[in-house]
Each structure stands twice: as C-alpha cells, then as structure tokens.
Design an enzyme around this catalytic site. Structure first.
Site, PDB file in Angstrom:
ATOM      1  N   HIS A   1       0.842  -1.201   0.000  1.00 35.13           N
ATOM      2  CA  HIS A   1       0.000   0.000   0.000  1.00 35.13           C
ATOM      3  C   HIS A   1       0.878   1.252   0.000  1.00 35.13           C
ATOM      4  O   HIS A   1       2.075   1.187   0.292  1.00 35.13           O
ATOM      5  CB  HIS A   1      -0.914   0.017   1.228  1.00 35.13           C
ATOM      6  CG  HIS A   1      -0.177   0.142   2.536  1.00 35.13           C
ATOM      7  ND1 HIS A   1       0.560  -0.894   3.072  1.00 35.13           N
ATOM      8  CD2 HIS A   1      -0.031   1.180   3.393  1.00 35.13           C
ATOM      9  CE1 HIS A   1       1.113  -0.516   4.201  1.00 35.13           C
ATOM     10  NE2 HIS A   1       0.777   0.756   4.425  1.00 35.13           N
TER      11      HIS A   1
ATOM     12  N   ASP B   1       0.454   4.891   2.067  1.00 28.53           N
ATOM     13  CA  ASP B   1      -0.365   5.284   3.216  1.00 28.53           C
ATOM     14  C   ASP B   1      -1.525   6.193   2.788  1.00 28.53           C
ATOM     15  O   ASP B   1      -1.321   7.242   2.160  1.00 28.53           O
ATOM     16  CB  ASP B   1       0.497   6.002   4.264  1.00 28.53           C
ATOM     17  CG  ASP B   1       1.428   5.027   4.983  1.00 28.53           C
ATOM     18  OD1 ASP B   1       1.066   3.842   5.111  1.00 28.53           O
ATOM     19  OD2 ASP B   1       2.513   5.470   5.417  1.00 28.53           O
TER      20      ASP B   1
ATOM     21  N   HIS C   1       4.650   0.168   0.354  1.00 30.92           N
ATOM     22  CA  HIS C   1       5.382  -0.580   1.375  1.00 30.92           C
ATOM     23  C   HIS C   1       4.511  -1.701   1.944  1.00 30.92           C
ATOM     24  O   HIS C   1       3.293  -1.740   1.708  1.00 30.92           O
ATOM     25  CB  HIS C   1       5.938   0.335   2.471  1.00 30.92           C
ATOM     26  CG  HIS C   1       4.908   1.136   3.194  1.00 30.92           C
ATOM     27  ND1 HIS C   1       4.310   2.252   2.650  1.00 30.92           N
ATOM     28  CD2 HIS C   1       4.366   0.997   4.433  1.00 30.92           C
ATOM     29  CE1 HIS C   1       3.451   2.770   3.518  1.00 30.92           C
ATOM     30  NE2 HIS C   1       3.456   2.013   4.608  1.00 30.92           N
TER      31      HIS C   1
ATOM     32  N   ARG D   1       4.451   5.982  14.178  1.00 33.23           N
ATOM     33  CA  ARG D   1       4.415   6.500  12.809  1.00 33.23           C
ATOM     34  C   ARG D   1       3.845   7.915  12.762  1.00 33.23           C
ATOM     35  O   ARG D   1       2.826   8.206  13.387  1.00 33.23           O
ATOM     36  CB  ARG D   1       3.573   5.592  11.901  1.00 33.23           C
ATOM     37  CG  ARG D   1       3.862   5.848  10.428  1.00 33.23           C
ATOM     38  CD  ARG D   1       2.945   5.085   9.517  1.00 33.23           C
ATOM     39  NE  ARG D   1       1.662   5.741   9.384  1.00 33.23           N
ATOM     40  CZ  ARG D   1       0.650   5.279   8.665  1.00 33.23           C
ATOM     41  NH1 ARG D   1       0.757   4.134   8.026  1.00 33.23           N
ATOM     42  NH2 ARG D   1      -0.484   5.958   8.595  1.00 33.23           N
TER      43      ARG D   1
HETATM   44  C1  SIN Z   1       2.810   1.065   7.878  1.00 26.09           C
HETATM   45  O1  SIN Z   1       2.213   0.514   6.970  1.00 26.09           O
HETATM   46  O2  SIN Z   1       2.927   2.268   7.939  1.00 26.09           O
HETATM   47  C2  SIN Z   1       3.469   0.205   8.952  1.00 26.09           C
HETATM   48  C3  SIN Z   1       4.726  -0.416   8.451  1.00 26.09           C
HETATM   49  C4  SIN Z   1       5.363  -1.290   9.483  1.00 26.09           C
HETATM   50  O3  SIN Z   1       4.846  -1.428  10.589  1.00 26.09           O
HETATM   51  O4  SIN Z   1       6.416  -1.858   9.179  1.00 26.09           O
END
Ligand code: SIN
Length: 301
Positions: free
Chosen positions: A103, A105, A262, A277
């Site tokens: 995805h 974000d 990611h 985050r």
């Molecule tokens: C996310 O998708 O922002 C989380 C990524 C992660 O926890 O590695």
C-alpha cells in the site's frame, strides 16, 4: 558512500533506499542539511537513520523537516500526540498486521500524506521487516503499452479496510493493538488520483497505484481493471525495485509515500512489535499528474 553536507549517504540497492549516517536527528539540524535530507528523500525514496532513539517530540521535529505533520482519520492517534500513530502488535495477537499488504499510506484521501516516518521502538527477536517498492523504477521499466494505457488516466481509490463495501474478512484484519474505525461508510467514498505522477523538480515519473486502496482504473470496470492492476502490481513488486529493511531499535525510516508502496511483514507471531508513525503533507497527487506529451500518449477511454 558519498558525503552530502554534514552526513554520509550509502545507497542500498540499484533503485531504492539509502542509509544516512553521521547525523544525530535529536539535535538541531541546520537548514542546509535539512534541504540535503529532502534531496536524499526525493532521490532514494526511502532513507534510514540507525541508532537515533528519538522521543515523540523529536520524531515530530524530524517529520517537519519534510513537511507539516498530519493528523489522519480512521486510525486512532495517541491521546497525547494527535499526529502520532502507535503501530503496535502484541505477543498474543493473532490475524493480520497493520500495513500487512502492499500500500501507499492513506492514498484514498483527497490529500494523501506525501511521506511517512517510522520510529522503531520494540522489535521481535526475528522478523517484523518492512519492504518498500519503487513506483518510479517500476514506471521506467513498464512496457510501453501499459505506460500508454495509464498515462493521463485516473485510478479510483477507496478506504477499503475502514469501510463497509470492500472491508476485509475479520481474520485478515489487524488486531487489538491498533485502534481503527471500521465499518465507516465515509471510507467507501471513491477518490480519483492520477495513475502516473511526475516529480515537478526532477521531472521523474512514477506510478501511483496500490492494491490495498485502488479498486479500478477510470473508464474500466473493476472486472476489466483487475487483470491489468494485478499485472502492474507484480511488476512494481519485482525484487529489483524493492528494498527489505531489517529493523534495529532506534532506527528511523522516512519514505516518499507518493513514489513508493510498502509492506509490513507479519512473521513474528508470539512476540510484540512497537513502532511510532508520523506522516507529513506536501503536494497533492492531482498537482503532480504526469501529462501526456503527445496526443498518442493519452489514455484511451
Ligand atoms: C505502515 O504501513 O505504515 C506500517 C509499516 C510497518 O509497521 O512496518
């Protein structure tokens, strides 16, 4: 290894990722170094800083090097820090993990984050890596017929994990460690973003698609779009366009959310993992739409 301003930059793969050393992000960063860090992010799409151990205020300060920190809907932020999401999975949690599929974000928002910052706090003894894929490298290598199909075309994004119509099955949802608002019909609203973006400074083009939020290509039905989107997604996530990061406590990752997808790897059952985050804003995807240069390049309706 190159030296840029006060710090060192080590490119990690052919297409994406660099590790930056010789900088303490908890200290005041001179403006020239901030500009150099923004350049690094634009060039490498995801940058890593090991051994930083930032508190949340420091993380917000670092986030604002890249753009104003954002408050996001649908995921409950920390009471004390409305721009910070506590990305936690407990040792006893089963099922999915937050971000556990490819995805970008919150691409379903009208103004998605331009980038995100992840701060590794508590890590499992093994696993819990994160992968990023370069949608810029993927665009460069995309076969010409697919480039022609996508250039000048919109993709439709929907907040599927948070809505009603496309909500994932319960056993695939992330668990109790992260509080999400689910079943919210406002997340089913369709948003259009250009399928191909162009960085206004470098002129570099990049795909802006992802399987978590994109439901179809404009002008095509979901059924017609599915095989094309699957083919493009397999191309985007070819190993040569990806980097896989093994976290160590105190590492900070900053990524360009419009140039990458990611994926958080969910392979540490029985252990806890805690990351913090933040996200930052910048240009809208619409303002970065890649414009076809000649009539033949326009997406056919
Ligand atoms: C996310 O998708 O922002 C989380 C990524 C992660 O926890 O590695």
């Amino acid at each position: 290894m190159t030296v840029q301003g006060a710090f060192k930059v080590r490119k990690l793969t052919g297409h994406i990722g660099a590790e930056i050393s010789g900088i303490e992000l908890s200290k005041a960063i001179p403006e020239a170094d901030k500009a150099a860090l923004r350049d690094c992010l634009a060039r490498y799409q995801v940058i890593f800083f090991r051994d930083q151990h930032l508190d949340l205020q420091q993380q917000k300060t670092v986030t604002e090097i890249f753009g104003p920190a954002l408050q996001l809907p649908y995921v409950t932020a920390m009471d004390s820090e409305p721009e910070v999401i506590r990305v936690y999975k407990g040792a006893d949690e089963k099922g999915g993990v937050f971000g556990g599929d490819w995805h970008s974000d919150f691409s379903f928002l009208e103004r998605p984050p331009s980038g995100s910052v992840l701060n590794a706090h508590t890590l499992p003894p093994h696993g819990g890596d994160t992968l990023w894929a370069s949608q810029a490298a993927a665009w460069d290598a995309l076969p010409a017929p697919l480039q022609e199909l996508l250039l000048g075309r919109d993709a439709i994004h929907v907040g599927k994990p948070y809505g009603v119509k496309w909500a994932p099955p319960v056993n695939e949802q992330s668990g109790a460690g992260i509080k999400m608002s689910r079943g919210d019909p406002t997340a089913d609203e369709e948003r259009r973003h250009p399928a191909v973006l162009q960085n206004p400074v470098s002129g570099r083009r990049m795909l802006y698609l992802n399987p978590t939020y994109v439901t179809r290509l404009d002008g095509l039905s979901e059924a017609e779009s599915a095989p094309l989107l699957d083919q493009i997604q397999r191309h985007v996530t070819r190993p040569e366009f990806c980097i896989r990061h093994s976290w160590t406590p105190g590492t900070i990752a900053v990524w360009d959310n419009l140039a990458t997808q990611h994926y958080a790897v969910n392979d540490y059952q029985g252990h806890e993992r805690l990351m913090y985050r933040t996200t930052f804003s910048g240009m809208s995807p619409r303002a970065m739409a890649a414009i076809p240069e000649k009539p033949g390049q326009a997406a056919a309706e």
